[in-house]
Design an enzyme around this catalytic site. Sequence first.
Site, PDB file in Angstrom:
ATOM      1  CB  CYS A  99     -14.301  10.676  -6.620  1.00  0.00           C
ATOM      2  SG  CYS A  99     -15.381   9.295  -7.772  1.00  0.00           S
TER       3      CYS A  99
ATOM      4  NE  ARG B 192     -11.046  10.875  -1.170  1.00  0.00           N
ATOM      5  CZ  ARG B 192     -12.171  11.260  -0.235  1.00  0.00           C
ATOM      6  NH1 ARG B 192     -11.373  11.808   0.881  1.00  0.00           N
ATOM      7  NH2 ARG B 192     -13.167  11.059  -0.263  1.00  0.00           N
TER       8      ARG B 192
ATOM      9  CD1 TRP C 195     -11.740   3.806  -6.802  1.00  0.00           C
ATOM     10  CD2 TRP C 195     -13.696   3.478  -6.322  1.00  0.00           C
ATOM     11  NE1 TRP C 195     -11.784   2.697  -6.359  1.00  0.00           N
ATOM     12  CE2 TRP C 195     -13.159   2.454  -5.947  1.00  0.00           C
ATOM     13  CE3 TRP C 195     -15.189   3.420  -6.109  1.00  0.00           C
ATOM     14  CZ2 TRP C 195     -13.678   1.235  -5.239  1.00  0.00           C
ATOM     15  CZ3 TRP C 195     -15.575   2.398  -5.489  1.00  0.00           C
ATOM     16  CH2 TRP C 195     -14.955   1.283  -5.276  1.00  0.00           C
TER      17      TRP C 195
ATOM     18  N   GLY D 193     -19.811  11.759  -6.053  1.00  0.00           N
ATOM     19  CA  GLY D 193     -21.416  11.391  -5.529  1.00  0.00           C
ATOM     20  C   GLY D 193     -22.116  10.688  -6.695  1.00  0.00           C
TER      21      GLY D 193
ATOM     22  CD  GLU E 267      -7.789  -4.532  11.348  1.00  0.00           C
ATOM     23  OE1 GLU E 267      -9.122  -4.473  11.051  1.00  0.00           O
ATOM     24  OE2 GLU E 267      -6.890  -3.745  10.987  1.00  0.00           O
TER      25      GLU E 267
ATOM     26  CE  LYS F 164      -5.891  -3.668   7.643  1.00  0.00           C
ATOM     27  NZ  LYS F 164      -6.592  -2.718   8.659  1.00  0.00           N
TER      28      LYS F 164
ATOM     29  CD  GLU G 182      -7.665  -3.142   3.800  1.00  0.00           C
ATOM     30  OE1 GLU G 182      -7.304  -3.415   4.790  1.00  0.00           O
ATOM     31  OE2 GLU G 182      -8.383  -2.077   3.426  1.00  0.00           O
TER      32      GLU G 182
ATOM     33  CG  HIS H 200     -18.326 -25.572  16.844  1.00  0.00           C
ATOM     34  ND1 HIS H 200     -19.222 -26.752  17.269  1.00  0.00           N
ATOM     35  CD2 HIS H 200     -17.903 -25.110  17.863  1.00  0.00           C
ATOM     36  CE1 HIS H 200     -19.246 -26.920  18.759  1.00  0.00           C
ATOM     37  NE2 HIS H 200     -18.171 -25.775  19.043  1.00  0.00           N
TER      38      HIS H 200
ATOM     39  CE  LYS I  37      -7.330   5.580   5.075  1.00  0.00           C
ATOM     40  NZ  LYS I  37      -6.711   4.393   5.877  1.00  0.00           N
TER      41      LYS I  37
HETATM   42  C1  AGP Z   1      -9.387  -1.296   6.602  1.00  0.00           C
HETATM   43  O1  AGP Z   1      -8.199  -1.453   6.452  1.00  0.00           O
HETATM   44  C2  AGP Z   1     -10.262  -0.658   5.503  1.00  0.00           C
HETATM   45  N1  AGP Z   1      -9.501  -0.143   4.681  1.00  0.00           N
HETATM   46  C3  AGP Z   1     -11.645  -0.447   5.966  1.00  0.00           C
HETATM   47  O2  AGP Z   1     -12.161  -1.492   6.233  1.00  0.00           O
HETATM   48  C4  AGP Z   1     -11.997   0.826   6.828  1.00  0.00           C
HETATM   49  O3  AGP Z   1     -11.576   0.625   7.892  1.00  0.00           O
HETATM   50  C5  AGP Z   1     -13.616   0.902   6.586  1.00  0.00           C
HETATM   51  O4  AGP Z   1     -14.063   1.352   5.414  1.00  0.00           O
HETATM   52  C6  AGP Z   1     -13.807   2.268   7.519  1.00  0.00           C
HETATM   53  O5  AGP Z   1     -13.441   3.316   7.284  1.00  0.00           O
HETATM   54  P1  AGP Z   1     -13.726   4.694   8.215  1.00  0.00           P
HETATM   55  O6  AGP Z   1     -12.870   4.325   9.514  1.00  0.00           O
HETATM   56  O7  AGP Z   1     -13.010   5.683   7.719  1.00  0.00           O
HETATM   57  O8  AGP Z   1     -15.110   4.740   8.378  1.00  0.00           O
END
Ligand code: AGP
Length: 608
Positions: free
Chosen positions: A2, A27, A73, A100, A483, A487, A490, A506, A603
């Site tokens: 939010c 966000r 959100w 919050g 990673e 990506k 996501e 394994h 975000k």
């Molecule tokens: C990454 O592409 C994500 N959107 C997510 O995993 C992000 O890295 C995670 O939420 C941590 O965020 P921060 O680095 O702002 O703490």
Amino acid sequence: MCGIVGYVGDQDAVPILLQGLSRLEYRGYDSAGVAIHTEEGVRVHKVSGRIADLVAGLPPGFAGAPGIGHTRWATHGEPTAANAHPHVDMSGQVAVVHNGVIENAEELREKLAADGVEFSSQTDTELIAHLIASALEAGAESLERAVRQALHSVVGAYGLAVLEAGHPDRIVVARNGSPVLLGVGDREMFVASDAAALIGYTRQVVYLDDGELATITAGGYRTFTLEDRSTAKTPSTIDWDVVGAEIGDHAHFLIKEIHEQPRAVERTLKGRIDERFDTVRLGGLNLPVREAREFRRVKILACGSARLAGEQGALLIEDLARIPASTESASEFRYRNPVVEPDTLYVAASQSGETIDTLMAVQELRRKGGRVLGIVNVVGSTIAREVDGGIYLHSGPEISVAATKSVTSTVAAFALLALYLGRMRDLSPAEGRRIIDGLRALPGQVEEILEQTEEIARVAADLAHCTDVFYIGRRRGCPVAREGALKLKEISYVHAEAYSSAELKHGPLALISPDTPTVAIVPDDDLLAKNISTLSEIRARKGPVIAIAHRELPADLADHTIIVPKNEPELDPVLMCVPTQLLAYHVAVALNRDVDKPRNLAKSVTVE
Ligand code: AGP
């Protein structure tokens, strides 16, 4: 998640609120709204949907000031217009936007219902509007006092902004566990949950602390506590600019940010290399050398991509400083009643500096007396202010939900930390020089990889037809593979899993088939022969292979090789990450996904 924006001043608040809200779109949100003060009282306009829908539906003559706005959100209650913020009390006198979660919402709802309050939404935020209105009705002599009284009965996390009919001069804001900052303008003031909303209006900001409130008027601000003790706050300057937060000619923020990596890494390194002693200067660590030498372990805490960057960081620290280092998900750490050791250096990594699990891990550490550093991008963010010291990334605003430039910069920052800790131990000046030269080469080498974007897009076109993709790597390649898989999932919604190459046989090898491609991280290092033997096993099962390597692999081992320039082995992972970002981006584009705002994701994850 939010977002909050507010404005007090002589201008019409509506365009300012809408502009601020669009800057917060990144966000993640599913509904939005604004409330403004007018001569006829408080007017509210809200929608389920995007800011564009909010703008399209603005009632004629909807103008006024001050004003507050919100992107929601959904957590408690569906993403409907009724549940969108701002929320007003029954008389429409008080409007509230809130980030919050109120933990005692049910209890408050029952009490208010018993007093005859009728609710028009399912949200916990509406309760705050009713509580403030009740306090005013009961005789609270000011909005500030009413807000303080209301918050005394609230348990939970909030960042909020409140507007009252008949008081066109002020907004009252409060913070407890959810970020709020004030923007100081010239005869005007702003409030926001994220500095991005203020870009283009002011760079002078005041960060509120938990338990703090503020009244903002066109002439300035006053900060105080729930007990009405004044607190002294001076503004600080944010270094982000409009260009950094705008999409320019790029199709998406994500590709813009991928292409910003050379400059972002450069900024992370800038001013920190100490040529004379083949080490680095990290003044922000607040860590005297004598103390830094005492640490026997390093523990890194973070979430998501920051955690995976932390895994690379742990390897760098072990390699260069020879200190045992490990990384743990901040959420796992905080809930397992961790043993906090005095000889362990804790490092929290977070792009936003607001991720709730990482923040809670930091607070748990501080409660137990742990020494904790932060590797953070957003200057002045909550984690940055809670840690004992740290390293700012200076990567500039990262708008796309998927982390890219913050990942490479975080690893570069860990390399600086590793070098610093190494050079005060056994890392020789020559070895320090080798790593410094490697760090300096990174921006140019990232550029070289970015020049292959078209070719990588062609490889991605094939991946876009798949339903499952494996990512494999060994040692330093493992976090790169993880990673890469994160990506892809996501932003393209294609299922991807990452394994250590050695783990493949394994279990997961059973799934290798002509329909399941593998993206393999194959650096030209001492483990090359091992990696080649894993590729042979995959090829024997007719699995397609995309290799990210330092030189072209023969066709019997890989269908495509994406060649990355060679750096020092410790730093190669930074470069190997970049093709995985481009692959994920181009698969997502080929599948027509909402690249910058993937479904269900936000975000910065500021609620649990
Ligand atoms: C990454 O592409 C994500 N959107 C997510 O995993 C992000 O890295 C995670 O939420 C941590 O965020 P921060 O680095 O702002 O703490």
